[in-house]
Scaffold this motif. Structure first.
Motif, PDB file in Angstrom:
ATOM      1  N   ARG B 153       7.291   1.610  -1.060  1.00 35.99           N
ATOM      2  CA  ARG B 153       6.239   0.682  -0.631  1.00 35.99           C
ATOM      3  C   ARG B 153       4.996   0.760  -1.497  1.00 35.99           C
ATOM      4  O   ARG B 153       4.144  -0.133  -1.422  1.00 35.99           O
ATOM      5  CB  ARG B 153       5.822   1.006   0.821  1.00 35.99           C
ATOM      6  N   PRO B 155       2.207   2.378  -1.100  1.00 35.23           N
ATOM      7  CA  PRO B 155       1.013   2.125  -0.284  1.00 35.23           C
ATOM      8  C   PRO B 155      -0.246   2.580  -1.026  1.00 35.23           C
ATOM      9  O   PRO B 155      -0.197   3.468  -1.872  1.00 35.23           O
ATOM     10  CB  PRO B 155       1.253   2.966   0.966  1.00 35.23           C
ATOM     11  N   ARG B 228       4.758  -2.428  11.365  1.00 27.96           N
ATOM     12  CA  ARG B 228       4.362  -1.468  10.331  1.00 27.96           C
ATOM     13  C   ARG B 228       2.892  -1.088  10.495  1.00 27.96           C
ATOM     14  O   ARG B 228       2.063  -1.924  10.854  1.00 27.96           O
ATOM     15  CB  ARG B 228       4.602  -2.080   8.945  1.00 27.96           C
ATOM     16  N   ALA B 230      -0.980  -0.410  10.265  1.00 26.56           N
ATOM     17  CA  ALA B 230      -2.011  -1.203   9.597  1.00 26.56           C
ATOM     18  C   ALA B 230      -3.360  -0.483   9.575  1.00 26.56           C
ATOM     19  O   ALA B 230      -4.136  -0.632   8.633  1.00 26.56           O
ATOM     20  CB  ALA B 230      -2.165  -2.553  10.274  1.00 26.56           C
ATOM     21  N   ASP B 242      -1.999   2.117   5.012  1.00 27.48           N
ATOM     22  CA  ASP B 242      -0.647   1.678   4.678  1.00 27.48           C
ATOM     23  C   ASP B 242       0.373   2.765   5.001  1.00 27.48           C
ATOM     24  O   ASP B 242       1.570   2.506   5.053  1.00 27.48           O
ATOM     25  CB  ASP B 242      -0.559   1.345   3.183  1.00 27.48           C
TER      26      ASP B 242
END
Lengths: 455, 455
Positions: B153, B155, B228, B230, B242
């Protein structure tokens, strides 16, 4: 004599000046006059730092001076007289005889006398050992002299006589300057305060750095040409040398005290009790010139080390100032860094345990300094000695890379407390991957030795 | 039941597998059958290494595994069954009920049972704490999961909930990956096992590294978007996130033992004696799931730490194998490295000393790690606590740069031996300029505290 008490200090390095400072902390200038005599030009310097001066790891001699004479005069009201050598002590009259920088002889009275004369280097007493280019490495003046010689003459080949701490540190210092270096030692391995199996690890690291270590050789002569050193000779060979460092260890500078009639112990150091009192009332001694009580062998030992000098000087000064303090002895801890190896020991090595009459067992473990998977993990070897019947820890030695040496302090603390190795092996030492494998190397060695002893 | 003795091990990490190995060393496969049940996929891994995996300081999860199941099967004749969870223990029938990877329920008999169920992370129990992108950091599988999430991901913003060891280590790991990092802790300062004055030094180092540390804030919710994570919400603010790591500490995983009727101590850990025996004959426990005897507070404590798990597992295994071994308790030693700071503690901090009913005094000293003139000398701060009347050392804390943290072991050893600070201040610790000032920082702190106590 003045109405106020008068303390004379003989020797202006760590022990003497710590005593002066502590006495001053307790009694102000109105109650106590303090005069310190120092033969050289410097006070309170780090003799242990001399190899780093020579190897240019530290920039200049002033870096090694903790407090200079002017500071002692200003901040501690201590009348420091450098260039002044005390030649005799009269215990009955309570006076010392000193020769000042102008050659005049002074007789100075005291109420308290602090003897802190330090140590004198052993010299082989061989033809040629006074040649130009042959240096002892004991005082800051020695360090300045050898450094100046290196800067001026740019010698290429250095020979170090003696394989102890100072010898090996000097060898590395010469090597750091890009010189060819040979170390000559009469021992089976360098670093004779370690057992030979551990000393061999040190020799290996020195060889890697290109230093030639000649073991089991005794220097028979130092050859000079035109008054300047040319070679060091042993029965096995002749080693060309442009500069020679004598690192044969030191002995207590106790002659002045002996001549005055103070009791000297079997180690050659001035006999003192735990309060740093000598055999004569009001006369104190501390530092490299005194004899220490070894907590493990229970025998008197002379150990020249700045940390003892500082502690003992402090103890003496507190007692001189009317307080109460004791120096509770040593366990023989020492550490050094040689060619990226950390080398440390505490307690008794095999020869010392033998001499002290212990029946002992040993265990040696090679381990890692960090968790094996953590970056920077490197090796260290721990050797332990324990009494066979009781399992009591008798000594420890560590040779390893970065972050290994200071772990000796755990063993020193364990020795201080008369621990047995089984108990050591269970201790709650810190663990995290950047610092240690999950079983700390010291604990692994203790566990192995405990198992060997049948636990 | 077989003619040979049967040992069942519940939990395949440090404590359980150390016990299995030690028992095997003493009794071969003909005399002892060993079956180990592990819920996850891995055995004997370093949970302490997970932040280094996440921060890419170590390359992969396999580096953290000391010995895998195949090794145990081959070298130790231990029948390791991974993916198998023990659901119940029947002490009367001496059986356990386990669910295998295929979902089948097995009932397995034992002569000896080793309970090594470890710890479970505390979860805030808030809405959103099961959202995608919220990770515990307890098992190797957790570490693998969060690492995979970061790789996939990428993040940008990480929030760490909790300011203890694992939380701060995770914060650094995220920072090392170039992420924006916020740490939220309810404490006055991060690292609550230190006193706040020492914790403030840690906060300073984290701030220097750009990590935002929010103290005295309690997380009230974790917000998710589309399942997911936040943001993390506190009464003081909303922190976009994230990825979130939960570092709120752990508690002993003692429910299985409790349900079986084994005695659980006040700390929530399984009650064991020094031989790691539980309240039921032939049932042993070790590691994060048990209660420890704290040698200074004399109170039961639960401390999740790999080094204890290893030692305790070894003790249990020796005893299961018919030998004799004891785990003699803990003094609360811990160490970590956070943002180039070394942080260590042992014994009791102020709050703990208070709770244990000690009247105490403290001293804090900032000193250098090496002789001041030696290259690389940097700062370290040592704080000590001692009992007021006796001078007995109660605890120590160290925060400093390179080469400072491991000195905590001297204090741990001193605590182990019930030393008083005056005695500590005189100890023969190693000294040489690359390793220590002439007065070791630990000795200076002890001396200062002893002086404060009137010595």
């Amino acid at each position: 004599m003045n109405a106020r008490t008068r303390l004379l200090v003989v020797g202006g390095d760590a022990a003497g000046m710590s005593a002066a400072s502590q006495a001053r902390r307790r009694i102000g200038p109105d109650g106590l006059e303090i005069v310190a005599f120092e033969r050289g030009a410097h006070t309170s310097y780090s003799a242990c730092g001399i190899p780093y001066l020579v190897g240019k790891t530290v920039a200049g001699p002033e870096d090694l001076v903790a407090r200079d004479p002017a500071t002692f005069r200003r901040d501690h009201a201590v009348d420091v007289r450098t260039g002044t050598e005390v030649r005799a002590i009269d215990l009955d009259r309570r006076t010392v005889e000193a020769v000042g920088p102008d050659g005049r002889v002074l007789t100075e009275p005291f109420d308290h006398l602090m003897v802190a004369t330090g140590a004198v280097p052993r010299r082989p007493g061989l033809p040629g050992d006074r040649a130009e280019g042959v240096f002892g490495v004991q005082t800051l003046d020695d360090g300045i002299a050898v450094t100046a010689y290196l800067e001026e003459r740019r010698p290429k080949r250095a020979v170090v006589v003696g394989g102890g701490y100072i010898g090996l540190e000097m060898a590395e210092a010469f090597a750091l300057r890009g010189m060819e270096v040979t170390v000559i030692t009469s021992g089976d391995e360098p670093m004779a305060t370690l057992d030979p199996d551990m000393g061999a690890l040190v020799r290996g690291a020195m060889a890697e750095m290109g230093i030639d270590v000649r073991t089991r050789e005794r220097v028979s002569a130092i050859e000079a040409e035109g008054g300047r050193v040319a070679a060091v000779v042993t029965p096995e060979g002749t080693y060309p040398a442009d500069v020679v460092a004598l690192g044969l260890g030191v002995r207590p500078a106790s002659d002045l005290a002996r001549d005055a009639g103070l009791e000297i112990g079997p180690s050659g150091g001035i006999a003192v009790d735990a309060r740093m009192r000598t055999s004569h009332e009001g006369v104190w001694a501390a530092g490299d010139c005194v004899e220490n009580f070894h907590r493990i062998s229970r025998a008197p030992v002379a150990i020249a080390l700045g940390t003892h000098a500082n502690k003992q000087g402090r103890v003496a000064g507190i007692n001189i100032g009317g307080g109460y303090a004791r120096f509770e002895g040593v366990v023989g801890t020492a550490i050094t860094k040689v060619c990226d190896l950390e080398v440390a020991r505490t307690g008794l090595n095999e020869a010392e345990a033998e001499a002290a009459g212990f029946a002992y067992e040993t265990a040696t473990m090679r381990s890692t300094t960090r968790a094996g998977y953590y970056p920077g993990a490197t090796w260290m070897t721990v050797k332990l000695l324990a009494e066979r019947r009781s399992g009591r820890l008798l000594g420890g030695q560590i040779v390893g890379r970065e972050n290994s040496g200071k772990r000796i302090d755990v063993l020193a603390t364990a020795l201080w407390n008369d621990m047995d190795v089984e108990d050591v092996s269970g201790m709650d030492l810190s663990y995290a991957p950047p610092f240690s494998p999950v079983w700390d190397p010291v604990l692994i060695a203790a566990r192995k030795l405990s198992e060997k002893l049948g636990n």
